[in-house]
Design a protein around this motif. Structure first.
Motif, PDB file in Angstrom:
ATOM      1  N   UNK A 208     -14.682 -11.509   7.838  1.00 38.86           N
ATOM      2  CA  UNK A 208     -14.811 -10.326   8.687  1.00 38.86           C
ATOM      3  C   UNK A 208     -13.425  -9.738   8.964  1.00 38.86           C
ATOM      4  N   UNK A 209     -13.364  -8.410   9.025  1.00 39.34           N
ATOM      5  CA  UNK A 209     -12.105  -7.739   9.339  1.00 39.34           C
ATOM      6  C   UNK A 209     -11.632  -8.146  10.733  1.00 39.34           C
ATOM      7  N   UNK A 210     -10.332  -8.408  10.851  1.00 40.28           N
ATOM      8  CA  UNK A 210      -9.820  -8.854  12.145  1.00 40.28           C
ATOM      9  C   UNK A 210      -8.602  -8.054  12.607  1.00 40.28           C
ATOM     10  N   UNK A 211      -7.810  -7.513  11.676  1.00 40.94           N
ATOM     11  CA  UNK A 211      -6.593  -6.782  12.055  1.00 40.94           C
ATOM     12  C   UNK A 211      -6.090  -5.990  10.862  1.00 40.94           C
ATOM     13  N   UNK A 212      -5.094  -5.160  11.126  1.00 35.89           N
ATOM     14  CA  UNK A 212      -4.466  -4.359  10.075  1.00 35.89           C
ATOM     15  C   UNK A 212      -2.968  -4.647  10.059  1.00 35.89           C
ATOM     16  N   UNK A 213      -2.430  -4.812   8.864  1.00 35.64           N
ATOM     17  CA  UNK A 213      -1.007  -5.089   8.694  1.00 35.64           C
ATOM     18  C   UNK A 213      -0.357  -3.963   7.896  1.00 35.64           C
ATOM     19  N   UNK A 214       0.858  -3.580   8.270  1.00 40.58           N
ATOM     20  CA  UNK A 214       1.517  -2.541   7.499  1.00 40.58           C
ATOM     21  C   UNK A 214       2.903  -2.206   7.990  1.00 40.58           C
ATOM     22  N   UNK A 215       3.452  -1.142   7.416  1.00 39.89           N
ATOM     23  CA  UNK A 215       4.787  -0.671   7.782  1.00 39.89           C
ATOM     24  C   UNK A 215       4.734   0.811   8.121  1.00 39.89           C
ATOM     25  N   UNK A 216       5.720   1.259   8.901  1.00 37.98           N
ATOM     26  CA  UNK A 216       5.951   2.681   9.163  1.00 37.98           C
ATOM     27  C   UNK A 216       7.422   2.933   8.867  1.00 37.98           C
ATOM     28  N   UNK A 217       7.705   3.966   8.035  1.00 40.52           N
ATOM     29  CA  UNK A 217       9.083   4.186   7.582  1.00 40.52           C
ATOM     30  C   UNK A 217       9.349   5.671   7.407  1.00 40.52           C
ATOM     31  N   UNK A 218      10.617   6.087   7.481  1.00 41.00           N
ATOM     32  CA  UNK A 218      10.950   7.470   7.124  1.00 41.00           C
ATOM     33  C   UNK A 218      10.479   7.769   5.709  1.00 41.00           C
ATOM     34  N   UNK A 219       9.938   8.965   5.498  1.00 38.96           N
ATOM     35  CA  UNK A 219       9.332   9.300   4.213  1.00 38.96           C
ATOM     36  C   UNK A 219      10.317   9.181   3.048  1.00 38.96           C
ATOM     37  N   UNK A 220      11.531   9.695   3.224  1.00 38.07           N
ATOM     38  CA  UNK A 220      12.480   9.659   2.117  1.00 38.07           C
ATOM     39  C   UNK A 220      12.860   8.234   1.739  1.00 38.07           C
ATOM     40  N   UNK A 221      12.949   7.350   2.738  1.00 42.83           N
ATOM     41  CA  UNK A 221      13.315   5.970   2.439  1.00 42.83           C
ATOM     42  C   UNK A 221      12.166   5.221   1.764  1.00 42.83           C
ATOM     43  N   UNK A 222      10.941   5.512   2.201  1.00 42.86           N
ATOM     44  CA  UNK A 222       9.782   4.878   1.575  1.00 42.86           C
ATOM     45  C   UNK A 222       9.667   5.289   0.113  1.00 42.86           C
ATOM     46  N   UNK A 223       9.937   6.560  -0.153  1.00 41.21           N
ATOM     47  CA  UNK A 223       9.865   7.052  -1.531  1.00 41.21           C
ATOM     48  C   UNK A 223      10.988   6.455  -2.380  1.00 41.21           C
ATOM     49  N   UNK A 224      12.142   6.256  -1.764  1.00 44.44           N
ATOM     50  CA  UNK A 224      13.259   5.651  -2.497  1.00 44.44           C
ATOM     51  C   UNK A 224      12.955   4.192  -2.837  1.00 44.44           C
ATOM     52  N   UNK A 225      12.397   3.472  -1.886  1.00 40.10           N
ATOM     53  CA  UNK A 225      12.020   2.075  -2.131  1.00 40.10           C
ATOM     54  C   UNK A 225      10.903   1.989  -3.153  1.00 40.10           C
ATOM     55  N   UNK A 226       9.957   2.933  -3.064  1.00 41.32           N
ATOM     56  CA  UNK A 226       8.815   2.945  -3.970  1.00 41.32           C
ATOM     57  C   UNK A 226       7.535   2.682  -3.201  1.00 41.32           C
ATOM     58  N   UNK A 227       6.707   3.710  -3.044  1.00 42.24           N
ATOM     59  CA  UNK A 227       5.470   3.555  -2.271  1.00 42.24           C
ATOM     60  C   UNK A 227       4.555   2.525  -2.918  1.00 42.24           C
TER      61      UNK A 227
END
Length: 252
Positions: A208-227
């Motif tokens: 059963x679903x229990x939680x959500x995991x993730x990141x929040x980042x500046x758009x340009x940095x996320x694109x540089x790292x690789x979405x």
């Protein structure tokens, strides 16, 4: 490491994956132990109640003795404690702050967080409740709610995204369906300008679903790292946490 215990654990791990009955030959071939060794370990596990044998078919399955062990393990699990080192590793891998978020009414709330190395951050603090349709990590939570909950949520006057963008409920429902299908969610500038959010679901031992995991980042940095790289990393770490919570159902 005591090799006989490691071998017994490997047999139990193998039998757990499919949750069915097995022959000695099948177990032996799959884990690459000699049949004699496999048979001897299985007999020991039978005496402990951890494996059961059907005397008619001579097939083996997991035994009832594991139930009490499992229940005891579950009672000792704290999702925040289990998530902490996993979030830390996710932050080190992606370079971004990582979060574990659960539902609180119609909102999502951060219950665990690990900071990445970058000094420029997207602020997500403990205790701040944000509507479930805002941001990728919270959308994951909404996507895995019961049908009745989602229908009732959609009947509400939903708070708009940035710049008073009206919520397209048809598109939102489509987004939720895609999240359930792909086990990943991506959003851009929904409640923080020029920010990318990426989230994945975490499941418990009952699948059963229990939680959500993730990141929040500046758009340009996320694109540089690789979405795509970030998505794969989040999926991987969400699966690791799910397994820590007892889920081995290959949800990802």
């Amino acid at each position: 490491m005591i090799q006989s215990i490691r071998k017994a654990a490997n047999i139990l791990e193998f039998m757990k994956e499919q949750n069915r009955e097995y022959s000695v030959a099948e177990i032996s071939e799959s884990i690459e132990y000699p049949p004699s060794t496999t048979h001897r370990i299985l007999n020991t596990l039978i005496n402990c109640g951890y494996v059961a044998k059907d005397e008619r078919t001579h097939l083996y399955k997991l035994g009832s003795g594991l139930i009490s062990l499992g229940l005891s393990a579950i009672s000792n699990i704290n999702i925040q404690n289990e998530a902490s080192p996993i979030l830390k590793d996710l932050s080190e891998k992606t370079g971004e702050d990582s979060f574990l978020i659960i539902r609180s009414g119609n909102n999502g709330i951060v219950i665990s967080k690990s900071e990445g190395p970058h000094p420029l951050k997207i602020v997500e603090n403990f205790g701040i409740e944000i509507p479930l349709h805002k941001g990728a990590i919270r959308k994951v939570i909404l996507a895995y709610q019961p049908k009745e909950f989602i229908e009732a949520y959609m009947q509400r006057d939903l708070e708009p995204y940035l710049e008073n963008t009206e919520i397209d409920k048809v598109k939102l429902m489509s987004d939720l369906e895609k999240i359930r299908k792909n086990k990943i969610s991506v959003s851009i500038s929904e409640y923080i300008q020029n920010a990318v959010g990426i989230g994945a679901p975490v499941f418990d031992y009952k699948n059963e679903f229990i939680a959500s995991m993730g990141i929040v980042a500046p758009q340009d940095r996320a694109e540089e790292t690789g979405v795509d790289f970030i998505q794969d990393s989040i999926r991987e770490h969400a699966e690791i946490l799910s397994k820590k919570l007892g889920n081995y159902s290959n949800m990802y």
